[in-house]
Design a protein around this motif. Sequence first.
Motif, PDB file in Angstrom:
ATOM      1  N   ILE A  21       0.842  -1.196   0.000  1.00 55.20           N
ATOM      2  CA  ILE A  21       0.000   0.000   0.000  1.00 55.20           C
ATOM      3  C   ILE A  21       0.875   1.242   0.000  1.00 55.20           C
ATOM      4  N   ALA A  22       0.582   2.183  -0.889  1.00 52.69           N
ATOM      5  CA  ALA A  22       1.160   3.527  -0.811  1.00 52.69           C
ATOM      6  C   ALA A  22       0.141   4.368  -0.061  1.00 52.69           C
ATOM      7  N   LEU A  23       0.541   4.925   1.073  1.00 48.90           N
ATOM      8  CA  LEU A  23      -0.366   5.716   1.892  1.00 48.90           C
ATOM      9  C   LEU A  23      -0.057   7.194   1.632  1.00 48.90           C
ATOM     10  N   LEU A  24      -0.887   7.799   0.812  1.00 52.11           N
ATOM     11  CA  LEU A  24      -0.684   9.168   0.342  1.00 52.11           C
ATOM     12  C   LEU A  24      -1.235  10.157   1.368  1.00 52.11           C
ATOM     13  N   GLY A  25      -0.352  11.039   1.850  1.00 50.28           N
ATOM     14  CA  GLY A  25      -0.748  11.988   2.889  1.00 50.28           C
ATOM     15  C   GLY A  25      -0.389  11.501   4.279  1.00 50.28           C
ATOM     16  N   ALA A  26       0.574  10.583   4.344  1.00 49.07           N
ATOM     17  CA  ALA A  26       1.006  10.034   5.636  1.00 49.07           C
ATOM     18  C   ALA A  26       1.560  11.148   6.519  1.00 49.07           C
ATOM     19  N   SER A  27       1.251  11.089   7.801  1.00 44.03           N
ATOM     20  CA  SER A  27       1.710  12.097   8.758  1.00 44.03           C
ATOM     21  C   SER A  27       2.561  11.441   9.850  1.00 44.03           C
ATOM     22  N   PRO A  28       3.632  12.139  10.266  1.00 42.73           N
ATOM     23  CA  PRO A  28       4.418  11.621  11.386  1.00 42.73           C
ATOM     24  C   PRO A  28       3.745  11.869  12.739  1.00 42.73           C
ATOM     25  N   ASN A  29       2.682  12.657  12.755  1.00 43.94           N
ATOM     26  CA  ASN A  29       1.990  13.011  13.996  1.00 43.94           C
ATOM     27  C   ASN A  29       1.092  11.851  14.436  1.00 43.94           C
ATOM     28  N   PRO A  30       1.368  11.238  15.593  1.00 37.15           N
ATOM     29  CA  PRO A  30       0.570  10.084  16.030  1.00 37.15           C
ATOM     30  C   PRO A  30      -0.902  10.413  16.299  1.00 37.15           C
ATOM     31  N   ASP A  31      -1.236  11.687  16.392  1.00 36.42           N
ATOM     32  CA  ASP A  31      -2.638  12.074  16.593  1.00 36.42           C
ATOM     33  C   ASP A  31      -3.418  12.171  15.286  1.00 36.42           C
ATOM     34  N   ARG A  32      -2.740  12.087  14.148  1.00 34.60           N
ATOM     35  CA  ARG A  32      -3.412  12.206  12.860  1.00 34.60           C
ATOM     36  C   ARG A  32      -3.968  10.846  12.415  1.00 34.60           C
ATOM     37  N   PRO A  33      -5.157  10.837  11.826  1.00 34.32           N
ATOM     38  CA  PRO A  33      -5.729   9.560  11.364  1.00 34.32           C
ATOM     39  C   PRO A  33      -4.813   8.789  10.419  1.00 34.32           C
ATOM     40  N   SER A  34      -4.100   9.481   9.530  1.00 32.75           N
ATOM     41  CA  SER A  34      -3.235   8.761   8.586  1.00 32.75           C
ATOM     42  C   SER A  34      -2.153   7.975   9.319  1.00 32.75           C
ATOM     43  N   ASN A  35      -1.632   8.516  10.408  1.00 31.92           N
ATOM     44  CA  ASN A  35      -0.604   7.838  11.179  1.00 31.92           C
ATOM     45  C   ASN A  35      -1.193   6.609  11.870  1.00 31.92           C
ATOM     46  N   ARG A  36      -2.365   6.764  12.444  1.00 30.31           N
ATOM     47  CA  ARG A  36      -2.998   5.634  13.136  1.00 30.31           C
ATOM     48  C   ARG A  36      -3.384   4.524  12.163  1.00 30.31           C
ATOM     49  N   VAL A  37      -3.914   4.900  11.002  1.00 30.99           N
ATOM     50  CA  VAL A  37      -4.292   3.892  10.000  1.00 30.99           C
ATOM     51  C   VAL A  37      -3.045   3.189   9.464  1.00 30.99           C
ATOM     52  N   MET A  38      -1.989   3.952   9.229  1.00 28.77           N
ATOM     53  CA  MET A  38      -0.744   3.334   8.770  1.00 28.77           C
ATOM     54  C   MET A  38      -0.251   2.312   9.790  1.00 28.77           C
ATOM     55  N   GLY A  39      -0.272   2.663  11.068  1.00 28.51           N
ATOM     56  CA  GLY A  39       0.132   1.729  12.109  1.00 28.51           C
ATOM     57  C   GLY A  39      -0.731   0.479  12.119  1.00 28.51           C
ATOM     58  N   PHE A  40      -2.033   0.664  11.941  1.00 29.16           N
ATOM     59  CA  PHE A  40      -2.958  -0.472  11.896  1.00 29.16           C
ATOM     60  C   PHE A  40      -2.617  -1.388  10.717  1.00 29.16           C
ATOM     61  N   LEU A  41      -2.422  -0.797   9.542  1.00 33.44           N
ATOM     62  CA  LEU A  41      -2.130  -1.598   8.345  1.00 33.44           C
ATOM     63  C   LEU A  41      -0.809  -2.355   8.500  1.00 33.44           C
ATOM     64  N   LEU A  42       0.198  -1.692   9.055  1.00 34.08           N
ATOM     65  CA  LEU A  42       1.470  -2.375   9.312  1.00 34.08           C
ATOM     66  C   LEU A  42       1.259  -3.540  10.277  1.00 34.08           C
ATOM     67  N   SER A  43       0.429  -3.354  11.300  1.00 41.66           N
ATOM     68  CA  SER A  43       0.195  -4.406  12.292  1.00 41.66           C
ATOM     69  C   SER A  43      -0.524  -5.612  11.701  1.00 41.66           C
ATOM     70  N   LYS A  44      -1.204  -5.415  10.582  1.00 47.46           N
ATOM     71  CA  LYS A  44      -1.915  -6.512   9.923  1.00 47.46           C
ATOM     72  C   LYS A  44      -1.069  -7.178   8.838  1.00 47.46           C
ATOM     73  N   GLY A  45       0.191  -6.761   8.730  1.00 43.40           N
ATOM     74  CA  GLY A  45       1.111  -7.433   7.811  1.00 43.40           C
ATOM     75  C   GLY A  45       1.249  -6.805   6.439  1.00 43.40           C
ATOM     76  N   TYR A  46       0.572  -5.696   6.202  1.00 43.16           N
ATOM     77  CA  TYR A  46       0.731  -5.018   4.922  1.00 43.16           C
ATOM     78  C   TYR A  46       2.088  -4.315   4.877  1.00 43.16           C
ATOM     79  N   THR A  47       2.667  -4.230   3.694  1.00 43.41           N
ATOM     80  CA  THR A  47       3.826  -3.388   3.464  1.00 43.41           C
ATOM     81  C   THR A  47       3.282  -2.019   3.090  1.00 43.41           C
TER      82      THR A  47
END
Length: 142
Positions: A21-47
């Motif tokens: 997955i390319a996550l467009l608009g990724a944020s380094p801020n842990p309070d941003r939804p993109s950061n939380r979703v990215m963490g979730f996707l990584l935890s499910k085994g997605y690259t």
Amino acid sequence: MNHDHYDSAYIADILKSTRTIALLGASPNPDRPSNRVMGFLLSKGYTVFPVNPGQAGKQILGQTVYRTLADVPQPVDMVDVFRAAEYLDGVIDEAIGLETRPKVIWGQLSVRDDKAAEKAEAAGIKVVMDRCPAIEYPRLVA
């Protein structure tokens, strides 16, 4: 395709067949939804390849950030879009222009542009809009 409603099997198939997955608009801020979703996707085994021109070369959740979709070092199955809806058309143009096109463009909650979706679908790319994989995954896959 009518984007007012998605069959659960359509979304489940996308989530089960996607690996990269390319996550467009990724944020380094842990309070941003993109950061939380990215963490979730990584935890499910997605690259996950974060894409954000303002963060290019840095790391988000241990992953190198890329400036554009074209800079991602390998083809991706899905582009997850955390940008305002008015940018979706441009994202789809960029995806269509890639040497290897993604199989899916996924617009996050409130990201919807039906004309842009028609263009992607005409190019053979599936589209999901106004949905979040971190919400759909537990509902349909887990």
